[in-house]
Enzyme design. Sequence first.
Site, PDB file in Angstrom:
ATOM      1  N   GLY A 164       0.450  -1.193   0.007  1.00 57.28           N
ATOM      2  CA  GLY A 164      -0.185  -0.072  -0.062  1.00 57.28           C
ATOM      3  C   GLY A 164       0.926   1.400   0.072  1.00 57.28           C
ATOM      4  CD  GLU A 288       4.522  -5.341  -4.179  1.00 58.62           C
ATOM      5  OE1 GLU A 288       4.579  -6.140  -3.346  1.00 58.62           O
ATOM      6  OE2 GLU A 288       3.789  -4.391  -4.087  1.00 58.62           O
ATOM      7  CG  ASN A 290       0.912  -7.803  -5.631  1.00 56.86           C
ATOM      8  OD1 ASN A 290       0.666  -6.773  -6.387  1.00 56.86           O
ATOM      9  ND2 ASN A 290       1.282  -7.558  -4.095  1.00 56.86           N
ATOM     10  NE  ARG A 292      -2.741  -8.827  -2.763  1.00 53.77           N
ATOM     11  CZ  ARG A 292      -2.883  -7.729  -3.740  1.00 53.77           C
ATOM     12  NH1 ARG A 292      -3.538  -7.684  -4.574  1.00 53.77           N
ATOM     13  NH2 ARG A 292      -2.066  -6.721  -3.451  1.00 53.77           N
ATOM     14  NE  ARG A 338      -7.313   0.074  -7.872  1.00 58.63           N
ATOM     15  CZ  ARG A 338      -6.461  -0.623  -7.222  1.00 58.63           C
ATOM     16  NH1 ARG A 338      -6.480  -0.500  -5.781  1.00 58.63           N
ATOM     17  NH2 ARG A 338      -5.701  -1.544  -7.538  1.00 58.63           N
TER      18      ARG A 338
HETATM   19  P1  ADP Z   1       3.612  -1.495  -2.409  1.00 52.91           P
HETATM   20  O1  ADP Z   1       3.902  -2.935  -2.010  1.00 52.91           O
HETATM   21  O2  ADP Z   1       3.679  -0.484  -1.019  1.00 52.91           O
HETATM   22  O3  ADP Z   1       2.697  -0.907  -3.204  1.00 52.91           O
HETATM   23  P2  ADP Z   1       5.875  -1.299  -4.361  1.00 52.91           P
HETATM   24  O4  ADP Z   1       6.967  -1.838  -4.407  1.00 52.91           O
HETATM   25  O5  ADP Z   1       4.509  -2.031  -5.184  1.00 52.91           O
HETATM   26  O6  ADP Z   1       5.160  -1.116  -2.999  1.00 52.91           O
HETATM   27  O7  ADP Z   1       5.588   0.216  -4.985  1.00 52.91           O
HETATM   28  C1  ADP Z   1       4.498   1.031  -5.136  1.00 52.91           C
HETATM   29  C2  ADP Z   1       4.822   2.105  -6.202  1.00 52.91           C
HETATM   30  O8  ADP Z   1       5.977   2.901  -5.715  1.00 52.91           O
HETATM   31  C3  ADP Z   1       5.176   1.762  -7.697  1.00 52.91           C
HETATM   32  O9  ADP Z   1       4.228   1.389  -8.351  1.00 52.91           O
HETATM   33  C4  ADP Z   1       5.910   2.934  -8.016  1.00 52.91           C
HETATM   34  O10 ADP Z   1       5.090   3.801  -8.551  1.00 52.91           O
HETATM   35  C5  ADP Z   1       7.075   3.382  -6.818  1.00 52.91           C
HETATM   36  N1  ADP Z   1       8.217   2.783  -6.715  1.00 52.91           N
HETATM   37  C6  ADP Z   1       8.452   1.562  -6.043  1.00 52.91           C
HETATM   38  N2  ADP Z   1      10.093   1.328  -6.247  1.00 52.91           N
HETATM   39  C7  ADP Z   1      10.289   2.325  -7.077  1.00 52.91           C
HETATM   40  C8  ADP Z   1      11.628   2.538  -7.708  1.00 52.91           C
HETATM   41  N3  ADP Z   1      12.675   1.859  -7.376  1.00 52.91           N
HETATM   42  N4  ADP Z   1      11.744   3.687  -8.485  1.00 52.91           N
HETATM   43  C9  ADP Z   1      10.842   4.419  -8.659  1.00 52.91           C
HETATM   44  N5  ADP Z   1       9.685   4.111  -8.308  1.00 52.91           N
HETATM   45  C10 ADP Z   1       9.266   3.426  -7.152  1.00 52.91           C
END
Ligand code: ADP
Length: 452
Positions: A164, A288, A290, A292, A338
């Site tokens: 999140g 990452e 997910n 689910r 959404r």
């Molecule tokens: P969460 O699990 O909290 O959603 P994420 O790792 O999926 O976290 O990252 C969420 C958002 O943060 C990504 O969609 C992107 O917009 C930004 N983000 C995450 N890591 C990076 C990165 N290394 N460089 C640039 N933006 C990032």
Amino acid sequence: MFKKVLIANRGEIAIRIIRACKELGIKSVAVYSTQDENALHTVFADEAVCIGPASSANSYLNPTRIISAAEITGADAIHPGYGFLAENSEFADMCNSCEITFIGPSSEVIRRMGDKAEAKKAMVEAGVPVVPGSDGIISKEEEAHSLAQQMGYPVILKAVAGGGGKGMRIVRDPKSLENSFMMARAEAEAAFGNADLYLEKYIESPRHIEIQLLGDQKGNMVYLGERECSIQRRHQKLIEESPSPIITDKIRKAMGEAAVKGALHVGYFSTGTIEFLVDSKQNYYFMEMNTRIQVEHPVTEMVYQVDLIKEQIKVAAGMTIDIKQSQLKPVGHSIECRINAEDPANNFIPSPGEVTSFYQPGGPGTRVDTHIYASYKIPPYYDSLIAKLIVWGRERQEAISRLNRALDEFVVEGIKTTIPFHKFVIATPEFLSGDFDTHFIEKIYRKDLIEI
Ligand code: ADP
């Protein structure tokens, strides 16, 4: 096949799962908090069990109460939906030890991929490109300092238990590292009870593009193309589409095959998503996984004509997927908005309360997944998502026109919603041309261009 599935969730996703169960001829059991006695999921399921008071900790997040409800009703499987206990490996373990099937991947995979530093290691092993960064947890600020110096600023500190968008800090220079390190740790501790951080190169102006996977327990796995999720606010997705306006057949194939390789490497089965960041040169990096079903799964269902929830239930029951990769070609274009009970003119503050009138759009290529009805009282305790509006068109332009028309038809009175905000976003030249990145919403919002 299962005889009875308990749905450990509420809102639109609980209804979505009940629908899939009905179509598969499976009995469904809803669980509900006292607050949700009149909620649609409580009414639509074949049976419903009250599991506690309004607060999630004592109801939807309480494994013991949920498992007891499954035992009392004789459910042989539990579908966790998304959020709540969906990525809780201990809950999956508890289900297994009570001989109730957890509809999802194995608890070991949930645990491994839930630790984002571990997940990255696994992907490196599998040969999937990852965002350059630390080898695992960074325990000392000095470590972060030297690695950041080596890679070059900006960097991003992220919580290994992250989700999140919480526990993330962008660091642009060595001066602010100390403070950011402390802040990110404190935020991660407060949000996840785990302060561990890892560090990544911060990718400027990336797009968030993710691959939908479906695998069975016999090692068969397919990818169902990508979803473009770059329209985000505070790292939370607002609009998703499939296909992505920038993904060519060649890149889709490369990303899809990389995702399958990574997922098979960790012994993944069920539906799952691998999220990538894509830079301006179309390099893609694993971010990452997910483990689910995701909120935005319907856009994939629309362009691939596959019911992902039914498939997820079938593979959990041990069935083999009968879809071949060669059959999976996206047809047309789908977009999801959404819709949240929030006030977009007032910094998106939550707007719970009674829905006095409600009319949902319909017509060609229009799908609404919602749990709202006129006279329903939106409780303040849970997520503010009240509906997902999903459209399909032969091409992107038709999907956008349809979305605009459907947003016009959508009536939700008594509370504030993000409907006007979506209308504004989809009319911007950037959205229309498909030329945007993950910072798009912040840019337009800051410019105070919004007249809603
Ligand atoms: P969460 O699990 O909290 O959603 P994420 O790792 O999926 O976290 O990252 C969420 C958002 O943060 C990504 O969609 C992107 O917009 C930004 N983000 C995450 N890591 C990076 C990165 N290394 N460089 C640039 N933006 C990032």
